[in-house]
Design an enzyme around this catalytic site. Structure first.
Site, PDB file in Angstrom:
ATOM      1  N   SER A 113      -0.257  -3.407 -17.599  1.00 15.10           N
ATOM      2  CA  SER A 113      -0.077  -2.291 -18.540  1.00 15.10           C
ATOM      3  C   SER A 113      -1.132  -2.338 -19.642  1.00 15.10           C
ATOM      4  CB  SER A 113       1.314  -2.368 -19.163  1.00 15.10           C
ATOM      5  OG  SER A 113       1.390  -3.511 -19.982  1.00 15.10           O
ATOM      6  N   SER A 172       5.393  -9.100  -7.606  1.00 19.98           N
ATOM      7  CA  SER A 172       6.269  -8.487  -8.613  1.00 19.98           C
ATOM      8  C   SER A 172       7.721  -8.422  -8.162  1.00 19.98           C
ATOM      9  CB  SER A 172       5.814  -7.057  -8.892  1.00 19.98           C
ATOM     10  OG  SER A 172       4.552  -7.059  -9.458  1.00 19.98           O
ATOM     11  N   GLU A 211      -0.676  -2.718 -22.612  1.00 25.63           N
ATOM     12  CA  GLU A 211      -0.330  -3.795 -23.533  1.00 25.63           C
ATOM     13  C   GLU A 211      -0.801  -5.150 -22.999  1.00 25.63           C
ATOM     14  OE1 GLU A 211       1.776  -1.352 -22.485  1.00 25.63           O
ATOM     15  OE2 GLU A 211       1.778  -0.234 -24.375  1.00 25.63           O
ATOM     16  N   SER A 216       2.173  -2.455  -2.299  1.00 30.26           N
ATOM     17  CA  SER A 216       1.431  -1.390  -1.610  1.00 30.26           C
ATOM     18  C   SER A 216       1.271  -1.774  -0.154  1.00 30.26           C
ATOM     19  CB  SER A 216       0.023  -1.234  -2.171  1.00 30.26           C
ATOM     20  OG  SER A 216       0.036  -1.213  -3.554  1.00 30.26           O
ATOM     21  N   GLN A 274       0.655  -7.956  -0.804  1.00 26.92           N
ATOM     22  CA  GLN A 274       0.927  -8.972  -1.816  1.00 26.92           C
ATOM     23  C   GLN A 274       2.355  -8.824  -2.313  1.00 26.92           C
ATOM     24  OE1 GLN A 274      -0.717  -7.884  -5.470  1.00 26.92           O
ATOM     25  NE2 GLN A 274      -0.515  -9.877  -6.464  1.00 26.92           N
ATOM     26  N   GLU A 292      -8.179 -10.443  -8.527  1.00 26.22           N
ATOM     27  CA  GLU A 292      -7.766  -9.047  -8.566  1.00 26.22           C
ATOM     28  C   GLU A 292      -8.942  -8.286  -9.171  1.00 26.22           C
ATOM     29  OE1 GLU A 292      -4.078  -8.442 -10.611  1.00 26.22           O
ATOM     30  OE2 GLU A 292      -3.800  -6.463  -9.717  1.00 26.22           O
TER      31      GLU A 292
END
Lengths: 404, 371, 404, 371
Positions: A369, A126, A371, A158, A123, A241
Site C-alpha cells: 500500500s 498473503s 503507506e 494471481s 505465490q 518482487e
C-alpha cells in the site's frame, strides 16, 4: 551524460532487435487464442533461441547475460507486438528463491521449465487477516512423516487457477515469536485438498483468488530453507518482487491520455486544454511522469555500471498509483454531467476513464500500500527508525489480533 | 443565533433514519446495483407514503407545504442510505423546476401527482461530454415539437416526464415533455453507479410544453441547480460521514503488527483530515440550507459553497475509505465501493467541482459588483 | 435555523452595544501610547462598568453572565475600535486555574486585579526539550522550609517581560513516572533569580521569551494543587486554552486578501481573477473559510443551548494555519519576478504577503502543531487509540531522551 | 545509456563541495543576511579564482570552454551552500545572454571580464508585479538612450552592467547598459532573502547597446531563461535535499514521549514524500542538464519540467523542514529560515511555478504541432 548505448550494448541491442524482428511475426502462425497459451508459445520460442530469462545461468535455461543486457532485451521486446504476462511471479520471484534454496536436482528439474514457459507458478503468501503484516500468517503446516500437512487460507493469489506450482509460506510453530515459526515450501497446485475461488474486485474484474487448503500434503523435500526459517526465505522472494518504476508512458492514465481527452472537450466553449486550471494540472502530471522516466534512466545507468539499484525504486509505484487515480477522477470531471456514463456515445474514450477509476484504488494497495511504500522509503532509504513494535518478542499465539 | 435544525426537524431526521434503516439498508442499494431493476419500486412507494415527495409542495397542490429544511433532513438520510430511488430527479429538480417556472396549469397538472409519488420527473440536459453551454445544445423545439438526444438523464428510464433544455432558434428554454408520449425513445445506459438509473433519451417531434419564459432556460436552470446543489450537498456530506464511520470501525477492529491499525499515525491523521472535510462541508451545507429556506440573496453563493465543499469531502472520504480498508476495500463483497461509485456519480451529474468553483467566484463577483 | 438572537439575547446585545458605543470613544482621551497601557485603560473602563470577564462570579470581578452573553459581548466589542490583548493568558488560563485551586483569600486578592487589567499574567509551561511533549519538562522544584526553590528554563513565554505574575509547572520528583512528579505554582515575575531573554523569530519579530530560573523561591502557599499533582492542574489550564476557530475573516491571509491582490495583478495581460487556475484556488479558500465561519456559528448555537463545545473546535487552527501559509505563498507567486520584494513600490500590499509568509510557519506550530491537532481530533473526537507510549510507566529520569 | 555525470564531473563536484564547505558554510550566508553587505566579495573572488565564472565561456574569450554539465554541478553545490554571490545573475544569465545574442564586439568586450569575475552582469526585467509581457514594459530606448525603472534586479546594486528588457516603439529588445555610466540610479531594496542582493534601478537617458536582433527581446530572453531555469533547478533541488537532511538529522536526535520524533509515522511519511519530490526533481534536472549540454530540441520542455519540479520540491522541503523542527524551526537562530527564504526567492525571480507550468504546456503543444 547521454542516452546512447556503449558499443557493446549497441551490438547486443542490434542482435536482439534482429532476432525479435524475425521471430515476433511468427506469432501470427500460432493458432491458440487463450492469452496464457499464446504467452507460453512466445516464451517457448524465446527459450529455444536462448532469449528467455537472460540473466539465469545457461544450465537452468538462461543466457548468463548481464543486467543491462536483460534490460535492453526487455526494451526491444516492448517495441514488438508479442503476448506477455503469466511468468512474472514464476520467473521473477519463485525462480530466484529456488536458485538459492532448492537442491541441484530440483533446480535442474524446475528452472528450465519455468524459463520455457511450460510451467506457471503462483505465490501463496498473503492471508485475509494479514494485509500489510505478512508475517501474521496463520496457515498451519504440521509435520507428518515425510510430509507436511497444510490447513488454512491464502488470498490475493494471481493466477492460482492456471498455475502448475506455487511457493508458499506457512506457520509451523505458533508458540514462538512471529517471525521464528514460519516454514517455506513449494508445492504442486494440483494437489488434493486445494480449493480456488476467484475474488471479484470493485471494478468487476477477478484478477485474484482465495486459495483454501484442507489437509494438503507437501513432501518435506519441497521445503525451501530450514524449518522455522521461512521468513528469511520469504525475504529472498520479496526482494525480487519487481519494484518496477511505472513510467507512466502513453497509457490512458497518463499526461498523454488526459491531454488527449482535454483537447476533445470544451469548457465554456473553448477547448479544455486552454483552461489554465487544466493546464496547471496537466503540467503537474507531466513533471511527475518525466521525473519517473528519468529516475528509471538513472537506475538503468546504475545497472549499466554494475550497481544494484536500491529501494529508491519504490517511489515509482507510490507516485504512479495515486496519479492514476487522480487522472481518472479529473478526466471524469472534465466530461461534466455525462462523466459517470460507461457508454462510448457519451464522449471520447467512453467508459475507459470510468473503468480505470474503479480499478485505480487497487493500484494504491496491491503490491504494498501507499503507506507501506512510504514506510519502506522512510526506513530503508532515509534510515528513519521503525515504529514501536509490540509483536516482536511475544509468542505468535499471544499477539493481540482484535476481532479478526 | 440558532444555527441548527429545530427539534421538530431533528425528530423528522430520527424518523427518516429509522425508516431507512428498516427499508433501505445498504443491501437494498446493492440489490439494484447488482440486478436488472432501475430502482427499488417498493421503497419508492413507501417513501411517497411517508409524504417525503410532497415535502415542499404547497398544500394547494396537495403537498405538505413544509420548508426546505425538512427536505434537507430527508436528503441527508437518503444520501447516507444510498437509497436507489428517483428522489433527487423528481423532488429536488423536476418539482423545483415546476415551482420556480411552472404556469398555474402546469402546476395543477403535475404537482399533485409528484406529491403522491405517482408521477416521477427528471431533468434532460447534457448532449455531450464537457461543460453545458448554449453551444452544446443541439436539441430544438419548433412548433411545439422537440427533436434531439439527451445523454445521462438520471432516472430517465422510469420517469413520467422530463424537464428538457432545448433551443428554439437561438433561445434556450426549458420544456416539459411527457416521456410516455409519442416520439420518445429511451435506453438505459451503463454507468459507474448502477444503483441509480440513467438513460439516453431520443426525442423525435415529441410534444414539448414551454416551462417558464422563452429564452430564460439557462436562468431558470440555474435556480433549479442551486436548489439541487444544496440537497445534493446534504446527500454527499452524509455519504462522506458514512465512509469515515466505516473506515473508523474497520481500522479499530483490524490488527496489524499486534495493534489496531487505527493506532497508526498515518491512518489517524488521514481520518482526522476526513473529519475536518466533513465538518467544513456540513457547516457549509447548513449555510446552504439556511439560504434555501429563507430564499436569501446569498443562495447562489451558499449553494455553490455547499456543493464544492461537500463534493470535496465525499471524494476524499470515499477514496480513503477504500485505502484504509486495504485489500478488502477493493473487493466487491465489501460495501466501500457502493459509496465510491455514488461519490463519483454525485460529483458530476449536476456539474463538477471545478464548474461549481468557477460559478462560486462568478457569484461572489456579482455580489461585490452589487455592493 | 436562523442567525437571529432570542429576545433575551437581543436585549443583552442592545445593552452591550449601547454601553460600547458610549464608552469606546472615550479611549480617545487616554494619553498613553504604549499598547499594553492602552489595553489596560480599556479593561479598567469595562471592569468599572461591570463588563469585564463576564462569566466570572461577581465577587471576583465578573458579571455572572452566561456563555452566550459573553460571546455576544465579544462580538459587539469586535465592532468597535478598542485596544485588546495582553489579558488572554491571565484571564483565560490562569484565572480558571486559580478559581479551581487557589484559596478563597488568594482568589479575592488576585482575580479582581486580573479582571480589571491591573495585573498581567504569563504562562511558564513549555521547555526547550519539551515541544509537543509538555510533560517532559525538567525545571526542578525542591522544597526548602516554607518555600520551593526553582531551577531550570522555560521557553515560548509570551509577555514574560511585562507580566506581573506567572503560572508554572515544575518537576518536584524525577524518580517517579513522568506525569506523577509534577507540581504547579503561581509566582511573582519580579522574584529574584528570574532572567528573561526574547527569542527572535524567523520573521524578525520577538513575540516570545526564554525565561531562566536560578534559585528562585516560591512560597508553598502559592502552590496550586497537591505536590505531585501538577499534571492535573495543568490540564485545567490547558482545557481553557482558547481553541479559537479562526474565522479567516477579512484579513490579509484570507480569500478577500488574495482576491483583492489578484484583482490588481495581471496574468498574460488580463486580470489574474479571470485566470481559471486562480479562480479554482480562490474558491477553495472561500469554501474553507465559509466552513469555519459556519462551524463557529454551530458552536455558538450549542453555547446558546447551554452545551459545551467539544474538541472539534481544534479544526479551526489546523485549517487556518495551513491555509494562511498557502495564501501567502500563492500571492507572492502572483507577483511573479518581483514577488520576493518587501518594498511597497513593487506592487500592491508591498511586503505584506511576504512578511506574512515568514510568520506563517509559526501558526502551524504555536499552540499545538498541525500534528498535535490531528492527534487530538483522532483521539478525542474520533476515539481512535493513542499511539504506543514507551514513557508512561517508566521513572522520568529513565526515559530515553536522545542527545538533547 | 549513461544518464549520470561523468567521473570528471563528479570530481569537480567533490572539489566544489569541499571548497564551499571551507569558504561558504551556512554562516557565510547568514553574515550577509544579517549584515549590510550585498554579497561576500571575498568568496566571489575565490570563486572566480577557481575558474567557475569562466566555465562555459569559450577559450577564445578567455574562458574554460567547458560544457553545461560542469556548470550544473557547480550550480548544485552553490545552491546547497546558499552562497551569497552574484553567480546566477552573472553566469547563468548575463553571460548566457551574451553568448546567445552578443555581437562579436560585445563578446570581446565583456566575456573575458565575466570569465575572470572582474565584471558582474545582471538582468533587469520586471517593472511591476504580475506576469512579464510586452504590455508590462514601459522602459523605452530611443536613439540609443534608455529611460525607465526596473524592479527587483538581482545583484543590480553590485553589477557592472545589466541586460535590460526595453521597448523601442512597439518592439521589445534586450540592451546592454553600463551600470556605472551616466543616467543610472540604483537603490538596494529589502527582500525576503537578504543573503542575495536586489536593487531598484532607474535609468534616465542611459547609454543602451542593442543585444541581438531588434524586436527579438522576448525570444532571446526565453533562451536565457531556459538556460537559467535548468541551473536554478539544480540550486533548488540541492536546497531541497539540504532541507530534507536537516529535517532528518533533527528528527533523529529530538525525542518526544520517550522516542525520537523520527519514529512517528506522520513525520516518517512526510519525509518520505519530501524524498520522493527530491528524486523526481533531481531526475528532471538531469534531463534538463542533458538537454542543455546537447542543445537538444527538447530544451524548452526539459527546462520547464526541471524548473517546475525543482520549485515544487524546494517549497515542500523548506516548509516542512520548519514544521518538523517545531518551535525551534521558527527561531532566527536555527538555519531553517535561510532555506525557507531562499526557496521563495528562487521560486519567483525567474517566474513562478504557475508561469512555468503554463509555458511547459505551451511547449509540449508546440512539439505536438511540429510532430
Amino acid at each position: 551524460m547521454d542516452f546512447n548505448d556503449t558499443q557493446q550494448e549497441a551490438d547486443f541491442r542490434q542482435e536482439a532487435r534482429r532476432w525479435l524482428e524475425e521471430n515476433a511475426p511468427k506469432m501470427a502462425d500460432v493458432k491458440a487464442t487463450d492469452p496464457i497459451e499464446r504467452a507460453q508459445a512466445w516464451q517457448m520460442m524465446k527459450y529455444q533461441a536462448g532469449w528467455a530469462c537472460l540473466r539465469w545461468p545457461k544450465e537452468y535455461g538462461g543466457r548468463g547475460a548481464s543486467a543491462v543486457e536483460s534490460s535492453i532485451f526487455s526494451e526491444e521486446e516492448g517495441r514488438v507486438s508479442v503476448p506477455v504476462g503469466a511468468f512474472t511471479i514464476g520467473q521473477g520471484m519463485a525462480a530466484p528463491t529456488m536458485m538459492q534454496y532448492a537442491s541441484e536436482e530440483q533446480k535442474k528439474q524446475y528452472l528450465p521449465r519455468l524459463a520455457s514457459g511450460e510451467d506457471i507458478w503462483c505465490q501463496l503468501f498473503s492471508e485475509p487477516a494479514g494485509g500489510s503484516d505478512l508475517a501474521a500468517l496463520t496457515t498451519r503446516s504440521v509435520r507428518d512423516g515425510d510430509d507436511w500437512v497444510i490447513n488454512g487460507q491464502k488470498i490475493w493469489t494471481s493466477g492460482a487457477h492456471y498455475s502448475d506450482y506455487g511457493i508458499m509460506v506457512t506457520r509451523s510453530d505458533p508458540t514462538v515469536p512471529k517471525h521464528k515459526g514460519l516454514t517455506y515450501f513449494f508445492l504442486d497446485m494440483k494437489s488434493a485438498g486445494i480449493e480456488i475461488k476467484p475474488i471479484k474486485q470493485i471494478s468487476g474484474d477477478s484478477n485474484f483468488n482465495e486459495v483454501y487448503f484442507t489437509d494438503v500434503r507437501i513432501p518435506d523435500s519441497q521445503r525451501l530453507g530450514k524449518v522455522g526459517e521461512g521468513w528469511a526465505v520469504s525475504m529472498t522472494t520479496l526482494m525480487n518482487e519487481r519494484a518496477a518504476i511505472a513510467g507512466g508512458g502513453p497509457g490512458l492514465l497518463s499526461f498523454e491520455g488526459a491531454y488527449a481527452l482535454a483537447s476533445e472537450l470544451q469548457i465554456d466553449d473553448a477547448p479544455a486544454t486552454q483552461d489554465r486550471a487544466v493546464r496547471n494540472q496537466l503540467a503537474d502530471w507531466y513533471c511527475k511522469e518525466s521525473g519517473l522516466k528519468y529516475t528509471f534512466a538513472r537506475t538503468q545507468s546504475a545497472l549499466s555500471r554494475g550497481d544494484t539499484p536500491g529501494p529508491e525504486n519504490s517511489i515509482g509505484k507510490l507516485v504512479s498509483a495515486k496519479k492514476s487515480q487522480e487522472i481518472a477522477s479529473f478526466c471524469i470531471d472534465l466530461m461534466e454531467m455525462v462523466g459517470a456514463s460507461l457508454s462510448p456515445e457519451a464522449g471520447p474514450y467512453g467508459g475507459q476513464f470510468q473503468n480505470a477509476y474503479m480499478g485505480s484504488p487497487g493500484g494504491r494497495i496491491a503490491g504494498g500500500s501507499d503507506e507501506i511504500m512510504m514506510n519502506i522509503i522512510a526506513e530503508r532509504v532515509l534510515g528513519l527508525p521503525q515504529d514501536i513494535r509490540v509483536d516482536k518478542e511475544v509468542p505468535f499465539n499471544e499477539i493481540p489480533t482484535g476481532n479478526k | 443565533m440558532n444555527f441548527e435544525f429545530s427539534s421538530e426537524q431533528n425528530l423528522l431526521r430520527d424518523q427518516a433514519k429509522s425508516f431507512l434503516a428498516d427499508k433501505s439498508p445498504l443491501r437494498v442499494a446493492r440489490q439494484v446495483l447488482e440486478g436488472e431493476s432501475s430502482h427499488d419500486a417498493e421503497l419508492w412507494r413507501s417513501i411517497a407514503a411517508m409524504g417525503w415527495t410532497a415535502t415542499t409542495i404547497p398544500e394547494k397542490y396537495h403537498g405538505l407545504g413544509l420548508g426546505q429544511l425538512e427536505l434537507c433532513v430527508i436528503a441527508e438520510e437518503l444520501g447516507r442510505a444510498l437509497s436507489p430511488v428517483p428522489f433527487s430527479s423528481s423532488v429536488y429538480m423536476a418539482t423545483e423546476a415546476l415551482l420556480l417556472g411552472g404556469s398555474e396549469a402546469q402546476k395543477e397538472a403535475l404537482l399533485g401527482k409528484l406529491a403522491q409519488g405517482e408521477a416521477i420527473g427528471c431533468m434532460a440536459l447534457a448532449e455531450q461530454a464537457g461543460s453545458l453551454s448554449p453551444n452544446s445544445i443541439q436539441s430544438t423545439v419548433s412548433t411545439g415539437k422537440l427533436t434531439g438526444t439527451k445523454l445521462m438523464v438520471a432516472d430517465g428510464d422510469l420517469a413520467d416526464f422530463a424537464v428538457v433544455l432545448a433551443k428554439s432558434g437561438d433561445d434556450c428554454s426549458l420544456y416539459l415533455v411527457d416521456l410516455n408520449g409519442d416520439g420518445v425513445e429511451r435506453e438505459t445506459v451503463a454507468t459507474m453507479d448502477p444503483s441509480r438509473s440513467h438513460a439516453r433519451i431520443s426525442f423525435t417531434a415529441a410534444e414539448a410544453d414551454l416551462l417558464g419564459t422563452a429564452g430564460d432556460g439557462f436562468q431558470l436552470l440555474a435556480g433549479v441547480l442551486d436548489h439541487a446543489a444544496v440537497l445534493y450537498a446534504f446527500e454527499q456530506v452524509a455519504g462522506a460521514e458514512a465512509c469515515l464511520d466505516m473506515a473508523k470501525e474497520y481500522a479499530l477492529q483490524r490488527y496489524a503488527f499486534g495493534r489496531p491499525i487505527a493506532s497508526y499515525q498515518a491512518l489517524k491523521h488521514r481520518m482526522a483530515q476526513m473529519y475536518v472535510a466533513c465538518v467544513l462541508a456540513r457547516s457549509n451545507c447548513y449555510y446552504g440550507a439556511w439560504a434555501l429556506s429563507t430564499r436569501a440573496a446569498e443562495l447562489p453563493v451558499a449553494a455553490a459553497t455547499a456543493r464544492v465543499s461537500a463534493t470535496q469531502a465525499f471524494k476524499m472520504c470515499a477514496e480513503e475509505n477504500i485505502q484504509i480498508h486495504g485489500g478488502m476495500g477493493f473487493t466487491w463483497e465489501f460495501d466501500c465501493h457502493l459509496y465510491y461509485r455514488r461519490h463519483k456519480l454525485l460529483a458530476v451529474n449536476i456539474g463538477s467541482e471545478s464548474f461549481w468553483k468557477d460559478r462560486l467566484i462568478t457569484r461572489i463577483e456579482a455580489q461585490k459588483a452589487a455592493a
